[in-house]
Design an enzyme around this catalytic site. Structure first.
Site, PDB file in Angstrom:
ATOM      1  N   ASN A  36       0.607  -1.188  -0.254  1.00  0.00           N
ATOM      2  CA  ASN A  36      -0.161  -0.128  -0.142  1.00  0.00           C
ATOM      3  C   ASN A  36       1.196   1.115   0.241  1.00  0.00           C
ATOM      4  O   ASN A  36       0.378   3.010   0.638  1.00  0.00           O
ATOM      5  CB  ASN A  36      -0.671  -0.235   1.210  1.00  0.00           C
ATOM      6  N   SER A 126      -5.123   4.123  17.261  1.00  0.00           N
ATOM      7  CA  SER A 126      -6.270   5.186  16.943  1.00  0.00           C
ATOM      8  C   SER A 126      -7.852   5.586  17.937  1.00  0.00           C
ATOM      9  O   SER A 126      -7.646   4.272  18.780  1.00  0.00           O
ATOM     10  CB  SER A 126      -6.895   3.633  15.354  1.00  0.00           C
ATOM     11  N   TYR A 151     -10.917  -4.054  11.621  1.00  0.00           N
ATOM     12  CA  TYR A 151     -10.282  -3.177  11.675  1.00  0.00           C
ATOM     13  C   TYR A 151     -10.035  -2.084  13.281  1.00  0.00           C
ATOM     14  O   TYR A 151      -9.185  -2.335  13.580  1.00  0.00           O
ATOM     15  CB  TYR A 151     -10.047  -1.605  10.762  1.00  0.00           C
ATOM     16  N   LYS A 155      -7.256  -2.676  16.247  1.00  0.00           N
ATOM     17  CA  LYS A 155      -6.408  -1.580  17.540  1.00  0.00           C
ATOM     18  C   LYS A 155      -6.347  -2.068  18.952  1.00  0.00           C
ATOM     19  O   LYS A 155      -6.217  -2.238  19.598  1.00  0.00           O
ATOM     20  CB  LYS A 155      -7.042  -0.352  16.952  1.00  0.00           C
ATOM     21  N   TYR A 179      -4.071   7.661  17.969  1.00  0.00           N
ATOM     22  CA  TYR A 179      -4.586   8.810  16.604  1.00  0.00           C
ATOM     23  C   TYR A 179      -5.350   9.286  16.217  1.00  0.00           C
ATOM     24  O   TYR A 179      -6.758   8.662  16.322  1.00  0.00           O
ATOM     25  CB  TYR A 179      -3.439   9.263  14.713  1.00  0.00           C
ATOM     26  N   PHE A 180      -5.679  10.953  15.937  1.00  0.00           N
ATOM     27  CA  PHE A 180      -6.981  11.768  15.747  1.00  0.00           C
ATOM     28  C   PHE A 180      -6.856  10.817  14.089  1.00  0.00           C
ATOM     29  O   PHE A 180      -6.726   9.753  13.673  1.00  0.00           O
ATOM     30  CB  PHE A 180      -7.630  12.359  16.244  1.00  0.00           C
ATOM     31  N   ASP A 300     -20.609   5.513  10.690  1.00  0.00           N
ATOM     32  CA  ASP A 300     -19.883   7.379  10.863  1.00  0.00           C
ATOM     33  C   ASP A 300     -20.263   7.340  13.113  1.00  0.00           C
ATOM     34  O   ASP A 300     -21.804   7.548  12.704  1.00  0.00           O
ATOM     35  CB  ASP A 300     -20.478   8.030  10.254  1.00  0.00           C
TER      36      ASP A 300
END
Length: 339
Positions: A36, A126, A151, A155, A179-180, A300
């Protein structure tokens, strides 16, 4: 000059972190399988820093190859581990691919680090571990919710595996950096975000739409309970994020950690809506963006932004660059790439 292994070091965040490490005088070894990323990124890093990092093309899923690597580089002081698959949608369709790639590779690396007299480990985690948080801004003490995707689950599981390993491995110290939303590119426009295929993230979709590669940007929903109805995220400039990895690694090398497994949020502490990001891009680029409001996207969350107090106070790190800075650099990078 301490030698550091950076896995996934030719990826978006990895490459920017390699630049900052080399700028600080570290000797960097990169492992990347190029699934990737592009080998051209190596030239970008070399051009910016004036030094070519050691590079090994290696699939970390091959346990014997990982063992061989650590025999060859037995003087490594530690690892910053970025190598992982990260597309939420793909992880829902291909869960086993994600569990194999993100979990087995972590286990193989930790097994090798256990053999060293002393090792430091930084894990690329994350904010997905928090899900839709009960309170904003999100602190490191916020409850870890059930993951929305395989995913996100990798994490959460990754952090648990590291925590359990650190409990019984006195010679291993680790920090998970949550992380954001990393955005932007290096100011030189020699490295940046280079998604393969259709971008999964907002900013490369914006820049690709502006340059004519994509016909239109879809904004998923404008009926959320936010000031302008669009989702809110904490967008952090990738260079700020990269610098935090250097600071975190130094913390471990200098034994300033308070326990041998720590977690830190990395964000700006400020939320920006999707429409605010679009308007920031239009402002700094002078381009009018073709976008359309479409239906909500499954999975979302409404809003997520970091409480950065712990990282600010304990790491002595703070984000310096603005959303406008990030959008300006992302646009410059897009123009160079397509130039």
């Amino acid at each position: 000059m301490d030698k550091i292994l950076v896995t996934g070091g030719l990826g978006f965040i990895g490459s920017h972190t390699v630049v900052e490490l080399q700028n600080e005088g570290y000797e960097v070894v990169i492992i990347d399988d190029l699934s990737n990323s592009s080998i051209k990124v190596l030239d970008g890093i070399t051009s910016i820093t004036g030094k070519k990092p050691i590079f090994e093309k290696l699939d970390l899923k091959e346990k014997s190859k990982v063992e061989d690597f650590f025999k060859k580089h037995s003087d490594i002081k530690g690892v910053i581990h970025f190598a992982a698959s990260k597309a939420v949608g793909e992880s829902v369709k291909e869960p086993l691919l994600y569990y194999e790639n993100n979990i087995s590779t972590l286990v193989y690396i930790l097994k090798e680090l256990k053999k060293l007299p002393e090792a430091s480990f930084i894990f690329s985690s994350s904010c997905t571990v928090y899900g839709q948080a009960d309170e904003l801004p999100i602190t490191e003490n916020a409850p870890i919710k059930q993951a929305e995707s395989p995913y996100g689950n990798t994490k959460q599981m990754g952090e648990e595996i590291i925590r359990d390993t650190c409990k019984v491995t006195q010679n291993l110290k680790a920090i998970a950096l949550r992380y954001f939303n990393p955005v932007g590119a290096h100011e030189s426009a020699k490295i940046g975000e280079l998604p393969i295929g259709v971008p999964q993230n907002l900013v490369p979709f914006i820049t690709q739409t502006a340059i004519g590669l994509r016909e239109q940007l879809s904004i998923f929903g404008d009926d959320y309970p936010t000031p302008d109805g669009t989702c809110i995220r904490d967008y952090i400039h990738v260079v700020d994020l990269a610098k935090a990895h250097v600071v975190a690694f130094k913390r471990l090398l200098e034994n300033n950690n308070k326990s041998n497994f720590e977690t830190f949020n990395l964000g700006t502490g400020k939320g920006s809506s999707v429409l605010e990001v679009v308007h920031s891009f239009e402002r700094v680029s002078g381009e009018k963006l073709n976008y359309e409001i479409v239906g909500r996207r499954e999975g979302d969350i409404i809003s997520a932004y970091a409480d950065t107090t712990k990282a600010n106070n304990e790491l002595g790190w703070k984000s310096q660059l603005s959303l406008d800075d990030a959008m300006r650099s992302a646009w410059k990078w897009e123009q160079v790439v397509r130039g």
